[in-house]
Every structure is written in C-alpha cells, then in structure tokens.
Design a protein around this motif. Structure first.
Motif: not given
Length: 706
Positions: A634-650
């Motif tokens: 259930q962990t979601d790193y794209d809370k804004e649901n914009i399709g991109t995440v930062s390098k740290d979250r990757l």
C-alpha cells in the motif's frame, strides 16, 4: 635473590672440580700460564688475559664451555674489572689430594698371587662348588687335559696365568662343557682377575682339588662316573630346597634390573615370535620398502601351479631380505613356523606361495576388490601402522617403580634443557651418521654427559627400558616425548561450541501443508522449467539404461537435484509417492512425471487438435525473499498521481523490492537519466514509462522459442 646465588656458586664449584680433575690427571700447573702475564707480581690480570688462557691452550685439555668460562670470570672479578687469578690458582692447586703421603691400604700382593680368587656369598659358593664338581666329573670321565688348551692362548698373549672372557667361554664350549648363563656368571665372578680376564690357573687348581678329593674317598668308578651308592651324588647343579634368608629382601639391582657386564652367552635368550606377529612384521617390511612379492617368487614356479619347494621358498625369502641374515631378522623357528603354515596339505615338501602372497599383500589392498565396490580399505591397517619395532618392551607391563622413575627422569631432563637452552637433537645427530633415528647405549651415555645431564645407572636403565629396541636407543621418540607440550584448553572454546551448535543439523520437523501439496510442488518445478528451459526427460532417461520407463527412487532423487529447484526432503518424498510405480514400490514412473512437468512449456497431442490454442504457463517471479506484506504493497510514492516521482522515492521503491542491490550507482544514474522528465525545475523519473518498458521486456521474454 638467595636461590640464584646458591645456584651460581654451585655451578662455579662444579667448574672448579672439573679443572681440578684435569690438573690431577695431566699434572697441569696453572701458575706457569698466569705468572708470565703478571710481570709486576700484583696477583691481578685483565679479563681478556684470564680468558685467553682458559679458552686458548687449555680449552682442549680441560674442555670448558663458554658459559663455564664466563662464570669463572664473573666469580673472580674485583671492582675495577680485573681478575684475581692468584685466588683461582690457589683454590685449584691447594685442594688436589696428595696420595703420596698416605699409606697404602693393600700391599698389592693379593693381585700378585697366581691363585687369587674373589669372595662370594655363602649361597653363591655352594652353587659354585656344585658347578665345579660337575665339570670335574665330566673332565675325569672324558680324560681331558684342560691346561694345554689355556696355555696355547698364553703363549701368544703373554697374560701370565690369565685369559680373556671370550676365550675362556670358547674353550669351555670347544670341550663340550655346556653351562647356563647364571653358571658362567658365577665362574667369572669367582675367578675374575680384572675387568676382562679370568685366572685360569686358579680355575684349574679348583678342578684338580675336586678330582683328588673324589679319588681319595673312592667316590669315582673306573668309568669316571660317581658311584650309585654314594648318598651325596650330584644329580643337578640346582640348589636343594633349603631356607633362603634373602627372600623378601629386594636389592636395588633386582628392582631396576641392571644388565650384566659378562659374556653375551649369559644374556637370556629371547622367545620366538608367534606366527601372526611374524606375518605382521613381514607386512611392515614389505610396506616400508615397497616390495612386490610376485617378482621374487615367480622365477621359482616352473609348473604354474602356485607352489614351490621348501628350499625355493627359503631362497625367495632371502631375496626379500626376510631371513636369519636379512634386513628383517627372523630366527630359524620363526621361519620354520611360517613354512609350516603355508605348506601344501597334499604335498608336505611344497609351499603354497600364492596364498602367502595374498596374505602379505593385504597391507596394500584386498584381493577381489572389484567385486566389493562398497568395501572400505584401510591402507596400511591400523595394527600394522602402530606395530612397534622388535625389541621394544611393553611399557604398560613394566613395574610401576620403573615407570614412575622414568617419568621423574624425563621431567628433570626437560627442566634442565629449558634452563640451559640445550639442543639435544644435535648431540644425537653427531652419532647417527646414517639418520636411522637410533644410537647405541654407550652413545646415549656420552650424549648425556656432554649435555651435563648427570643420571644414575638406575635412571639410565629406566630410559633404556622405555626407548630401546633392536636398533638401539630410539632418540627420535625420546625427543618427541621430551619436547611435547601439555594440552591446554583453547581460548576460543566457547566460540567453537557456539559455531558447532549453529552448524549442527536441525532435527527433522513435521512437514507443512505446502510441502505435502503436490499442486504447489509441481508449480514450483514448472516455474523452474519455464525460466531455464530444462528438458526433464533427458535428465531422467540416463538412469533408464534398459528403457523400462521407470527408474529407481535413488536415481529419481538424484535427477531432481540436478534441476536445483530447492525442494525440501518432505517435498521430494511427496513427489516420489505421487509418481510411484504401482507394481514396483521402489521405482518411479519418470516419463509420466516428465509429461506433467513439461506441460508448462509444450502441450502434447496438438497434431490431433489443430484448432486448440495452447496456454503459456507464466510462473510467478515472486519468492519468499521478494514477497511484500500488505503495508509494503500500500505504500504510494506518487500521492499527486502525476506519473512521476523523485530519484529518492525511486531508490526507496527499489529498496523495498530488494532490486537496488542488483545495480550499481552508475547504472542507477543511467536509469534515472533515461526515464526522467523536467518538472518544477528538477528532473523526476517517469515511472509509468519505466514500468511499460519492464512489461515489454517481460512479454519478449515469453516469446523466446523453447
């Protein structure tokens, strides 16, 4: 400390006694060497001059070591560093006894008497009289004149009435006078003149006196025998049954068993070995010298019947250096017993040498080993490897007094060696020119004296009883036991026990439900088959040499191990039970198993159903190590649901699935650069494009032909 001072004075006094003995023996005057070095007559000289005399011209005469010279120098040194040599010379010369002032205790006439004999005890005298009487009766019966046999030797040696021990024994043997070891010892002890000669004049006089006594009293018949009616006729030289007061009073020589110094014939004869021990000795001899018995015996076999004559068998043993003259010394009774053991039961004049060869070659291998593949052969056998040399005493059977004395001697020698830093091996090596690991008894005593290890005869005898064999004193074993260190408990014992407990095999546990579910087990095997494209039938068919479509259970398990599916013993047991042959419980139907497993890759019988579309088995890539729980999923790193995440979250997402450890930092930067887009003034990774690329790679992987 006081103890060190006493020890130092003791060493200096011992060195002075050593110099005093040399001065007394050679007639040396130390004043003649030191006076010229002191022209002013001050009784003092420098240290170098004092040492130059002891280490120069007198070193070979007196035999002082460098340590002893240094001890003397330190003892006689004064405060300014010079040596008070006058005190040293006075101590040496004023303590030499002058035997010329003493009156002689004996006149010497006792030794000049040609009929001089030694004194014996009452028991020994009675037994000696019986021996001499027997010899006198034998000489009188055979009409033998004894004196000429002894005088022939005296004409050459000029010994004035004496003869050596060896010649004395040879004369008695030549005349047929057979004596036991104890009887010969009594004769020598009675008539010994010095350390190595016998007064044969006194011996002949004693024989003549006995003969005259027997003739005067009419105790002899005309044939030379004693008369039957004589009540005191000698039947044997053994002592009669009389009270023995010496019984119960054990002498030190009897306790420690001092060896005799008389003629070798007085030593007790050794009993012959048993036939089994003889065979073991021969096996040890063959093993050490790597001898092939067949090469020595085949030339004597003319009829190829595995037999030969007794004389040929003896000649073959001589060629093997196994005889009374060879390297492995055997007495004649032992050789005869060996021949009797291998004699042909049908022909007593022939020997079955091939049976002898097979028995001896057991030290290398076992005959017919090709028919016994599971037999474990120990070469050489333990009883052959631990076989002691001939002549070695059984130390556990020795008296407790000798064993305790030997342990005390070893402890004393060990302390002496550690204190003086003595290397005993080099002393033994000087006498062991051929590197045999043994020295003689005389050389052992010389080594102990050279190393200043002073032992009593009883202590040396205890060492010999422990380390002596037929080659001499085994100094290799002596040094090994002398230099052995005590067994101490290792410091890492607790850590070692913990590791043993961790690495110990776990006890078998009850199988879980997954381990008994044949569907899950087959799914695990199918996943392995799909990923690595393994042909199961080829792995199993190699065990079916007769094409019976079944193989043994052991071979089936061996084939499963080659798949490397990571099956537990319970899962393997479940598979074997599922595909067990109905008529043969110990066999597995491997063909049926292969068809079931290979359905994940190929569907059989498609030629009969051309319209059927086969389904591709897609194995799950997840495993116990990569399984995510509910919170992690259930962990979601794209809370804004914009399709991109930062390098740290990757990096966090890859770490959760344990994929970050599969790539390097350079590969991570390349991956971020490939799928990054600019957003908000910074580069963010388009994880949707990244997942799409992974999906394409997965689909392409499925499309690879089998």
């Amino acid at each position: 400390m006081p103890e060190e001072k006493v020890l130092r004075l003791h060493d200096v006094w011992r060195t002075c006694n050593k110099i005093r003995a040399a001065v007394f023996r050679i007639g040396l005057d130390l004043w003649e060497y030191y006076k010229p070095l002191d022209p002013d007559n001050r009784c003092l000289i420098s240290e170098s001059k004092f040492i130059s005399v002891l280490a120069g011209p007198l070193k070979g005469v007196i035999g002082l070591s460098d340590k002893e010279i240094c001890d003397l120098t330190d003892y006689f040194r004064i405060q300014d560093g010079r040596i008070l040599y006058s005190q040293f010379c006075e101590i040496i010369h004023e303590n030499i006894p002058n035997f010329g002032k003493n009156k002689p205790l004996i006149t010497g006439l006792e030794w000049e008497d040609p009929l001089h004999v030694n004194v014996l005890s009452c028991t020994e005298t009675r037994k000696l009289n019986l021996i001499i009487t027997q010899i006198a009766v034998l000489v009188n019966k055979r009409k033998i004149a004894l004196r000429p046999y002894f005088q022939d030797y005296e004409l050459i040696a000029k010994n004035v009435g004496t003869i050596t021990l060896a010649h004395f024994g040879r004369v008695l043997k030549f005349l047929g006078i057979v004596l036991g070891a104890e009887e010969f010892r009594l004769l020598v002890k009675r008539f010994a003149k010095d350390a190595y000669t016998v007064n044969y004049v006194a011996f002949l006089k004693a024989i003549d006196e006995v003969q005259c006594y027997l003739d005067e009293h009419g105790m002899m018949s005309f044939s030379g025998d004693l008369l039957e009616q004589f009540p005191g006729r000698i039947i044997t030289v053994e002592l009669p049954k009389l009270p023995r007061p010496e019984i119960g009073k054990v002498m030190p020589s009897q306790v420690f068993g001092r060896q005799t110094v008389f003629h070798p014939v007085m030593e007790p004869t050794k009993e012959a070995m048993s036939t089994l021990e003889v065979i073991k000795r021969i096996q040890r001899h063959i093993l050490e010298h790597r001898i092939r018995i067949h090469d020595f015996f085949k030339d004597f076999e003319y009829l190829n019947d595995s037999k030969m004559t007794v004389s040929q068998f003896r000649r073959a043993l001589d060629a093997l250096q196994i005889s009374s003259l060879g390297r492995l010394w055997l007495v004649e009774p032992e050789v005869d017993a060996l021949i009797a053991l291998y004699k042909d039961p049908d022909d007593p004049n022939r020997v079955c040498w091939r049976t002898f060869e097979d028995d001896i070659n057991h030290v290398f291998t076992v005959k017919g080993l090709d028919k016994l593949p599971n037999l474990r052969v120990e070469s050489p056998p333990e009883e052959i490897a631990e076989l002691s040399r001939r002549g070695t005493s059984n130390w556990q059977c020795e008296p407790k007094s000798i064993r305790d004395l030997c342990e005390d001697v070893l402890q004393r020698i060990r302390q002496r060696v550690e204190e003086r830093r003595i290397l005993l091996k080099q002393f033994f090596k000087d006498y062991d020119r051929h590197n045999r690991g043994h020295v003689t008894r005389t050389q052992l005593r010389q080594v102990l004296i050279t190393a200043t290890i002073l032992l009593s005869p009883e202590e040396v005898f205890a060492l010999e009883r422990r380390y002596n064999n037929d080659l001499g004193f085994n100094y290799i074993q002596f040094l090994q036991e002398l230099e052995s260190q005590p067994i101490v408990e290792p410091l890492y014992l607790r850590m070692l026990e913990d590791k043993k407990r961790i690495n110990a095999e776990k006890p078998p546990s009850e199988p879980s439900e997954d381990e008994t579910n044949i569907v899950l087990i087959l799914a695990k095997i199918k996943a392995k088959i799909v990923r690595e494209r393994i042909k199961v039938l080829e792995f199993m068919r190699q065990f079916d040499t007769h094409n019976h479509l079944v193989i043994e259970r052991v071979d089936f398990i061996r084939g499963l191990d080659q798949f490397r599916c990571g099956l537990t013993p319970a899962e393997v047991d479940t598979i074997t039970k599922a595909f067990q042959a109905s008529t043969k419980p110990e066999f597995i139907e491997y063909v049926r198993f292969a068809k079931v497993v290979e359905e994940a890759v190929v569907t059989g019988g498609l030629e009969k159903v051309p319209l059927l579309v086969p389904l591709q088995h897609v194995p799950s890539e997840a495993s116990d190590k990569t399984f995510l729980n509910f919170d992690e999923r259930q962990t979601d790193y794209d809370k804004e649901n914009i399709g991109t995440v930062s390098k740290d979250r990757l990096i966090k997402a890859l770490s959760v699935r344990r994929m970050l450890e599969l790539i390097t930092n350079k590969e991570l930067d390349a991956l971020h650069k490939c799928f990054s887009i600019e957003r908000g003034g910074r580069l963010e990774i388009n994880y949707r494009a990244f997942l799409r690329a992974l999906h394409l790679l997965q689909e392409n992987k499925k499309a690879v032909p089998f």
